[in-house]
Write a protein that holds these residues in place. Structure first.
Motif, PDB file in Angstrom:
ATOM      1  N   PHE A  82       0.903  -1.151   0.034  1.00 40.54           N
ATOM      2  CA  PHE A  82       0.126   0.011   0.076  1.00 40.54           C
ATOM      3  C   PHE A  82       0.935   1.220   0.032  1.00 40.54           C
ATOM      4  N   SER A  83       0.883   2.013  -1.124  1.00 41.86           N
ATOM      5  CA  SER A  83       1.844   2.919  -1.209  1.00 41.86           C
ATOM      6  C   SER A  83       1.458   4.267  -0.570  1.00 41.86           C
ATOM      7  N   GLY A  84       0.202   4.608  -0.458  1.00 39.73           N
ATOM      8  CA  GLY A  84      -0.208   6.161  -0.329  1.00 39.73           C
ATOM      9  C   GLY A  84       0.074   7.138  -1.477  1.00 39.73           C
ATOM     10  N   CYS A  85      -0.227   8.385  -1.481  1.00 35.19           N
ATOM     11  CA  CYS A  85      -0.578   9.224  -2.447  1.00 35.19           C
ATOM     12  C   CYS A  85       0.991   9.553  -2.790  1.00 35.19           C
ATOM     13  N   LEU A  86       1.739  10.119  -1.984  1.00 35.16           N
ATOM     14  CA  LEU A  86       2.953  10.553  -2.012  1.00 35.16           C
ATOM     15  C   LEU A  86       3.918   9.618  -2.723  1.00 35.16           C
ATOM     16  N   ILE A  87       4.190   8.374  -2.560  1.00 38.72           N
ATOM     17  CA  ILE A  87       4.998   7.350  -3.101  1.00 38.72           C
ATOM     18  C   ILE A  87       4.245   7.192  -4.360  1.00 38.72           C
ATOM     19  N   ASP A  88       2.982   7.102  -4.605  1.00 41.26           N
ATOM     20  CA  ASP A  88       2.383   6.769  -5.957  1.00 41.26           C
ATOM     21  C   ASP A  88       2.572   7.967  -6.850  1.00 41.26           C
ATOM     22  N   PHE A  89       2.299   9.109  -6.571  1.00 44.93           N
ATOM     23  CA  PHE A  89       2.381  10.037  -7.579  1.00 44.93           C
ATOM     24  C   PHE A  89       3.589  11.200  -7.408  1.00 44.93           C
ATOM     25  N   ALA A  90       4.374  10.959  -6.273  1.00 48.04           N
ATOM     26  CA  ALA A  90       5.500  12.023  -6.203  1.00 48.04           C
ATOM     27  C   ALA A  90       6.851  11.238  -6.099  1.00 48.04           C
ATOM     28  N   TYR A  91       6.868  10.092  -5.440  1.00 45.73           N
ATOM     29  CA  TYR A  91       8.407   9.428  -5.435  1.00 45.73           C
ATOM     30  C   TYR A  91       8.093   7.980  -5.527  1.00 45.73           C
ATOM     31  N   PRO A  92       7.709   7.737  -6.847  1.00 46.82           N
ATOM     32  CA  PRO A  92       7.504   6.236  -7.376  1.00 46.82           C
ATOM     33  C   PRO A  92       8.891   5.416  -7.095  1.00 46.82           C
ATOM     34  N   GLU A  93      10.163   5.978  -6.988  1.00 45.67           N
ATOM     35  CA  GLU A  93      11.360   5.539  -6.627  1.00 45.67           C
ATOM     36  C   GLU A  93      11.395   4.752  -5.431  1.00 45.67           C
ATOM     37  N   ILE A  94      10.705   5.381  -4.466  1.00 42.07           N
ATOM     38  CA  ILE A  94      10.717   4.683  -3.123  1.00 42.07           C
ATOM     39  C   ILE A  94       9.745   3.369  -3.236  1.00 42.07           C
ATOM     40  N   GLY A  95       8.753   3.619  -3.962  1.00 45.01           N
ATOM     41  CA  GLY A  95       7.733   2.440  -4.105  1.00 45.01           C
ATOM     42  C   GLY A  95       8.527   1.136  -4.812  1.00 45.01           C
ATOM     43  N   GLU A  96       9.425   1.471  -5.818  1.00 45.60           N
ATOM     44  CA  GLU A  96      10.038   0.570  -6.342  1.00 45.60           C
ATOM     45  C   GLU A  96      11.179  -0.126  -5.473  1.00 45.60           C
ATOM     46  N   ALA A  97      11.744   0.850  -4.783  1.00 41.11           N
ATOM     47  CA  ALA A  97      12.701   0.246  -3.659  1.00 41.11           C
ATOM     48  C   ALA A  97      12.103  -0.650  -2.653  1.00 41.11           C
ATOM     49  N   VAL A  98      10.745  -0.372  -2.241  1.00 46.71           N
ATOM     50  CA  VAL A  98      10.165  -1.386  -1.154  1.00 46.71           C
ATOM     51  C   VAL A  98       9.807  -2.501  -1.927  1.00 46.71           C
ATOM     52  N   VAL A  99       9.212  -2.364  -3.140  1.00 46.22           N
ATOM     53  CA  VAL A  99       8.662  -3.836  -3.728  1.00 46.22           C
ATOM     54  C   VAL A  99      10.018  -4.537  -4.057  1.00 46.22           C
ATOM     55  N   GLU A 100      10.958  -4.234  -4.656  1.00 48.41           N
ATOM     56  CA  GLU A 100      12.144  -4.756  -5.117  1.00 48.41           C
ATOM     57  C   GLU A 100      12.692  -5.445  -3.683  1.00 48.41           C
ATOM     58  N   SER A 101      12.966  -4.561  -2.710  1.00 47.37           N
ATOM     59  CA  SER A 101      13.555  -5.147  -1.523  1.00 47.37           C
ATOM     60  C   SER A 101      12.717  -6.494  -0.976  1.00 47.37           C
ATOM     61  N   LEU A 102      11.433  -6.371  -0.790  1.00 45.75           N
ATOM     62  CA  LEU A 102      10.624  -7.298  -0.621  1.00 45.75           C
ATOM     63  C   LEU A 102      10.827  -8.479  -1.234  1.00 45.75           C
ATOM     64  N   ASN A 103      10.891  -8.342  -2.563  1.00 52.06           N
ATOM     65  CA  ASN A 103      10.708  -9.404  -3.682  1.00 52.06           C
ATOM     66  C   ASN A 103      12.186 -10.130  -3.373  1.00 52.06           C
ATOM     67  N   CYS A 104      13.140  -9.266  -3.124  1.00 56.75           N
ATOM     68  CA  CYS A 104      14.790  -9.843  -3.012  1.00 56.75           C
ATOM     69  C   CYS A 104      14.522 -10.855  -1.730  1.00 56.75           C
ATOM     70  N   ALA A 105      13.630 -10.768  -0.690  1.00 52.01           N
ATOM     71  CA  ALA A 105      13.724 -11.457   0.426  1.00 52.01           C
ATOM     72  C   ALA A 105      12.591 -12.806   0.075  1.00 52.01           C
ATOM     73  N   GLY A 106      12.156 -12.848  -1.148  1.00 51.88           N
ATOM     74  CA  GLY A 106      11.563 -14.048  -1.646  1.00 51.88           C
ATOM     75  C   GLY A 106       9.942 -13.898  -1.420  1.00 51.88           C
TER      76      GLY A 106
END
Length: 719
Positions: free
Chosen positions: A481-505
């Motif tokens: 769940f990203s929230g508005c700021l990550i979704d529309f201002a800082y998508p790079e934070i969202g990518e970092a969150v998703v990719e790091s969790l994906n790295c954990a399997g």
């Protein structure tokens, strides 16, 4: 609605260099001094004891008030219960007329300030003399108290000397010992001639009808003992059941108020004492004094009956909450418009003072939670402020602009997101790289102290579809769940969150039906709009039915945890909200948990620069997460330095920075200074709103410092 008068007061106080210096110095020294004063004590245990003592008072208020009256009368006190401020005034003026009182000496009493007793004496032609040094200073200056415990903290010694000189008709040097000596000489004569002494009380014991008065000056004792009549004004909230209840309060009160182990004087009054009285023929005789106790309601009984605001009875008037309030440190107490200032002042005002004033000044609260950390009675002041806002909106509705935005735009996900996409096009004339550095005309104030982030052309929800994620190795599914700021201002934070969790399997999904979490509406008191967006989010998650919902925004976590209460009137949504509230994971603490379990390993970032960390108010104080991000930073091996005031609000505070850009700008200046002084190359935060504020600060005010969400550091350490 925030009035022009309040705005003008704010501007005026921000220019008051004397007050700013005094309050700034005190707020720097206070936390360390308070911690030292509590050495050897379990602060949390003492606070818990005080809270429980006061909860017991509310629960048994009528019984304890009756017992206190009965015991006080048994010991010879004359007892009166005053329902209103007028009742207090009428009783005292009638007493003065009957006893031919010409001169009254007063020791410190906030109740007397509440009911404007000095003004009443003036109208009646009776001389009233404040004898607490701070109170006397503001009496001759014609000011109201600017602090509950230190009423003249807004003045420096030169100003005090000027007021003394004007009052006494001679030049008084601005030397503090000399000023104190001068006051002592002037006041001593008043004590000897006074017909009546008036004081407040810090604690009233129902068990034996006794009252405690704690002071740092001898004036309280002289007021109670020298005049032939002593009147004590005490509010219902000062009651305790028994003498043993006094001990925890006496341990907390001076330590929390002024970081003292104990005040210089602790007076215990149990009935009238004998006094040496000068007779009309010049002789002296020993006579019994008159002791009058006025138990004051003035809104307190309504407060006790309120299922939510009865928590205010846990306030022991130590003012620790204002001592740590960043807004009070900038503005002082007079902006709050009544005798009680800060967030607690707003709350007390709604019962004891003016409701209109309360509705105004509650807007000044950042809801940063610093007050709650130190409150002697563990009052959750920010939560009560939000409750005030809810009731205000329910009664009078929202102002036009937030009403249109919340109820017509943000409550409709498709419309809201369409507006944001249109805004990404409309911003082009003002956009410069990733920032909007200047806005035109009446909007220019919003970019005066910081640059604003540009809305991205491709939001995270679109970029997510293009992420190349690894095949999952774990069974649990995560929804981000990203929230508005990550979704529309800082998508790079969202990518970092998703990719790091994906790295954990983990298999990580981004439910496209999600929208704003509802925090802006909730904090403004618009529960209906908050509920509408919550329903949309719950529907979006229900379709995915994830094992965990991960958020990288602390206010989003808070809001999701509120969903069950918000949905209590809807059985279906309530059940969904309860189910998912147990699956919420705050990103930073979850990554730390995975690292501790050995399910995630971070590579060394040694040599990648010097890092500092800003504690988001809500991440640290509401969610209690402050060690976890430092553990993660430590695991990367990157050099770390703690910045000064690391947990002080950056000035963002959601819509606060829009409502009060002048206050937000001052807080931002302090944060920028602390970051620069840390010499760090990178400043990290665990909240996208803080990232927004700090990025904008660095861009506007300068500094070769990168600003990142901690998820971006983690992503780098996983490469």
């Amino acid at each position: 609605m925030i009035t022009k008068e309040l705005k003008d007061k704010i501007k005026d106080k921000l220019k008051d260099t004397v007050q700013r210096k005094n309050l700034g110095t005190f707020s720097e020294v206070y936390p360390g001094a308070r911690a030292k004063a509590f050495e050897g004590y379990d602060i949390e245990d003492l606070r818990e004891q005080v809270a429980n003592i006061k909860k017991n008072v509310v629960k048994n208020l009528d019984k304890l008030a009756d017992q206190f009256q009965r015991e006080a009368e048994k010991r010879g006190a004359i007892f009166y219960r005053a329902k209103t401020d007028k009742d207090v005034i009428d009783y005292i003026m009638k007493l003065c007329r009957e006893k031919d009182v010409k001169l009254v000496v007063k020791s410190k009493s906030m109740v007397s300030e509440e009911v404007e007793l000095n003004e009443a004496f003036k109208k009646e032609g009776i001389e009233s003399q404040e004898t607490d040094l701070g109170e006397w200073i503001i009496q001759i200056a014609g000011h109201k108290p600017s602090h509950m415990v230190m009423p003249a903290i807004h003045l420096n010694r030169q100003q005090v000397a000027d007021y003394f000189s004007k009052e006494l008709g001679k030049d008084i040097e601005p030397d503090i010992p000399f000023l104190v000596h001068t006051a002592r000489v002037q006041l001593r004569e008043k004590f000897l001639k006074a017909d009546m002494g008036i004081s407040g009380a810090n604690i009233a014991v129902a068990e034996n009808g006794s009252l405690f008065i704690v002071t740092n000056e001898g004036n309280g004792r002289l007021t109670a003992t020298l005049p032939r009549i002593h009147v004590i004004l005490v509010g219902y909230e000062k009651l305790v059941e028994k003498m043993s209840d006094v001990i925890p309060i006496l341990r907390v009160l001076p330590r929390n108020a002024t970081a003292q182990v104990l005040t210089s004087y602790v007076n215990l009054i149990s009935g009238p004492s004998e006094a040496i009285v000068e007779n009309s023929d010049g002789s002296f005789s020993v006579q019994k004094k008159e002791l009058h106790i006025i138990l004051v309601d003035h809104g307190r009984l309504d407060m006790a009956k309120d299922p939510v605001f009865k928590e205010l009875y846990q306030c022991i008037r130590c003012a620790a909450c204002t001592n740590v309030c960043p807004v009070y440190a900038l503005l002082g107490g007079h902006v709050y418009g009544h005798v009680y200032s800060g967030g607690i002042g707003a709350l007390l005002n709604s019962f004891i003072g003016s409701k209109n004033t309360a509705d105004q000044i509650q807007e000044l609260c950042l809801t940063c939670g610093r007050c709650t950390e130190v409150c002697a009675g563990k009052i959750n002041i920010p939560e009560l402020i939000v409750e005030m806002r809810k009731r205000s909106v329910k009664k009078a509705g929202l102002p036009t602009l937030p009403k249109v935005v919340f109820q017509n735009i943000m409550s409709n996900r498709q419309l809201f997101h369409s507006v944001l996409r249109m805004a990404s096009l409309a911003q082009k004339p003002f956009k410069n790289g990733a920032f909007i550095r200047n806005l035109p005309m009446f909007l220019s104030g919003y970019t005066k102290d910081r640059s604003l982030p540009a809305i991205v052309e491709v939001p995270f929800r679109e970029r997510f579809k293009g992420l190349k994620l690894k095949r999952e190795t774990k069974k649990q599914k995560i929804a981000f769940f990203s929230g508005c700021l990550i979704d529309f201002a800082y998508p790079e934070i969202g990518e970092a969150v998703v990719e790091s969790l994906n790295c954990a399997g983990f298999k990580v999904n981004f439910p496209q039906g999600q929208t704003c979490c509802g925090t802006p509406m909730f904090l403004m008191g618009d529960l209906e709009s908050a509920k509408k967006v919550a329903m949309q989010n719950l529907d979006a998650m229900q379709k995915e039915n994830p094992d965990f919902i991960v958020l990288a925004c602390p206010t989003g976590v808070e809001m999701w945890e509120r969903y069950p209460e918000l949905m209590k009137d809807s059985q279906r949504y309530y059940e969904i909200a309860v189910k998912f509230s147990k699956r919420i994971k705050e990103y930073t603490s979850y990554i730390n948990e995975l690292c501790e379990k050995g399910e995630m390993k971070l590579k060394s970032l040694k040599g990648k620069g010097l890092v500092t960390y800003h504690d988001s108010c809500h991440l640290k104080r509401v969610l209690g997460i402050f060690e976890e991000p430092r553990n993660i930073i430590n695991k990367t091996g990157i050099d770390f330095v703690e910045m000064k005031h690391c947990d002080q609000c950056c000035g963002m505070a959601g819509s606060y920075s829009v409502k009060f850009p002048e206050i937000s700008g001052e807080l931002a200046d302090q944060k920028h200074k602390d970051i620069m002084e840390s010499k760090a190359d990178i400043v990290l935060a665990g909240c996208p709103a803080c990232v927004l504020q700090i990025k904008g600060l660095i861009d506007k005010k300068g500094g070769n410092v990168k600003v990142r969400h901690i998820a971006e550091l983690i992503k780098e350490a996983l490469k």
